[in-house]
Design a protein around this motif. Structure first.
Motif, mmCIF file in Angstrom:
data_model
loop_
_atom_site.group_PDB
_atom_site.id
_atom_site.type_symbol
_atom_site.label_atom_id
_atom_site.label_comp_id
_atom_site.label_asym_id
_atom_site.label_seq_id
_atom_site.Cartn_x
_atom_site.Cartn_y
_atom_site.Cartn_z
ATOM 1 N N UNK A 56 2.166 5.094 1.396
ATOM 2 C CA UNK A 56 2.746 5.469 0.100
ATOM 3 C C UNK A 56 4.030 6.276 0.255
ATOM 4 N N UNK A 57 4.144 7.028 1.331
ATOM 5 C CA UNK A 57 5.339 7.827 1.557
ATOM 6 C C UNK A 57 6.587 7.011 1.832
ATOM 7 N N UNK A 58 6.416 5.735 2.130
ATOM 8 C CA UNK A 58 7.574 4.872 2.407
ATOM 9 C C UNK A 58 7.987 4.064 1.179
ATOM 10 N N UNK A 59 7.291 4.230 0.077
ATOM 11 C CA UNK A 59 7.650 3.530 -1.152
ATOM 12 C C UNK A 59 8.918 4.132 -1.748
ATOM 13 N N UNK A 60 9.586 3.354 -2.584
ATOM 14 C CA UNK A 60 10.730 3.901 -3.331
ATOM 15 C C UNK A 60 10.205 4.920 -4.336
ATOM 16 N N UNK A 61 11.120 5.719 -4.898
ATOM 17 C CA UNK A 61 10.714 6.713 -5.892
ATOM 18 C C UNK A 61 10.001 6.093 -7.072
ATOM 19 N N UNK A 62 10.496 4.960 -7.545
ATOM 20 C CA UNK A 62 9.872 4.278 -8.673
ATOM 21 C C UNK A 62 8.501 3.738 -8.348
ATOM 22 N N UNK A 63 8.362 3.183 -7.148
ATOM 23 C CA UNK A 63 7.056 2.659 -6.739
ATOM 24 C C UNK A 63 6.050 3.799 -6.581
ATOM 25 N N UNK A 64 6.505 4.940 -6.088
ATOM 26 C CA UNK A 64 5.593 6.103 -5.985
ATOM 27 C C UNK A 64 5.139 6.550 -7.367
ATOM 28 N N UNK A 65 6.057 6.549 -8.344
ATOM 29 C CA UNK A 65 5.670 6.922 -9.713
ATOM 30 C C UNK A 65 4.667 5.915 -10.274
ATOM 31 N N UNK A 66 4.912 4.626 -10.038
ATOM 32 C CA UNK A 66 3.973 3.604 -10.504
ATOM 33 C C UNK A 66 2.596 3.828 -9.884
ATOM 34 N N UNK A 67 2.578 4.133 -8.593
ATOM 35 C CA UNK A 67 1.312 4.383 -7.907
ATOM 36 C C UNK A 67 0.608 5.611 -8.496
ATOM 37 N N UNK A 68 1.357 6.662 -8.738
ATOM 38 C CA UNK A 68 0.764 7.874 -9.306
ATOM 39 C C UNK A 68 0.203 7.618 -10.706
ATOM 40 N N UNK A 69 0.957 6.868 -11.516
ATOM 41 C CA UNK A 69 0.476 6.534 -12.866
ATOM 42 C C UNK A 69 -0.763 5.656 -12.764
#
Length: 156
Positions: A56-69
């Protein structure tokens, strides 16, 4: 919070960076009562399905937000709290997140703290504009958007 029906997406550090996307979702699904909850999240955010084995730490900022949501949604919340969901997110992904939040807001209560005005007012039914910690404007989102005082608070 999860047992109380609250999903929370913090502004920063919202994913377990060393865990894969799959494992982040598995952590979120511990609170889920639905067998297909992870599949529902992957339907909402299909990009995550392409990254399941990626840390997850290698995801883009947007992908990390999607994952968190998505992880917050796995607790089947009645209320979703989001703190700056577009911070560090590329403009092209902001639109995708906005569309998903509009859909989610049709079925659950969503509270967003956000500086990206367009996103906030598109998702919100009711809005508060804060100035130095006090409510400067409030009302139906359309009323706030059309209020001539709004620019005074956005561009002091």
């Amino acid at each position: 919070r999860v047992r109380a029906g609250i999903g929370y997406v913090p502004q920063e550090h919202s994913v377990f960076a060393r865990l894969s996307v799959r494992d982040n979702l598995a952590v979120g699904s511990l609170a889920s009562k639905k067998a297909d909850a992870v599949d529902q999240v992957l339907t909402i955010f299909p990009k995550l399905g392409q990254r399941l084995d990626q840390p997850a730490g290698t995801l883009s900022g947007g992908e990390r937000k999607m994952l968190a949501i998505g992880r917050a949604m796995l607790g089947d919340p009645k209320l979703l709290l989001l703190d700056e969901p577009t911070e560090g997110v590329w403009i092209g992904v902001i639109e995708e997140i906005t569309e998903r939040l509009i859909e989610l807001a049709k079925t659950i209560a969503v509270i967003i703290v956000e500086q990206h005005l367009d996103l906030a007012l598109r998702v919100a039914d009711y809005a508060y504009v804060l100035d130095r910690g006090r409510v400067a404007l409030q009302g139906e989102a359309g009323e706030v958007r059309g209020n001539p005082e709004l620019m005074r608070y956005l561009a002091p």
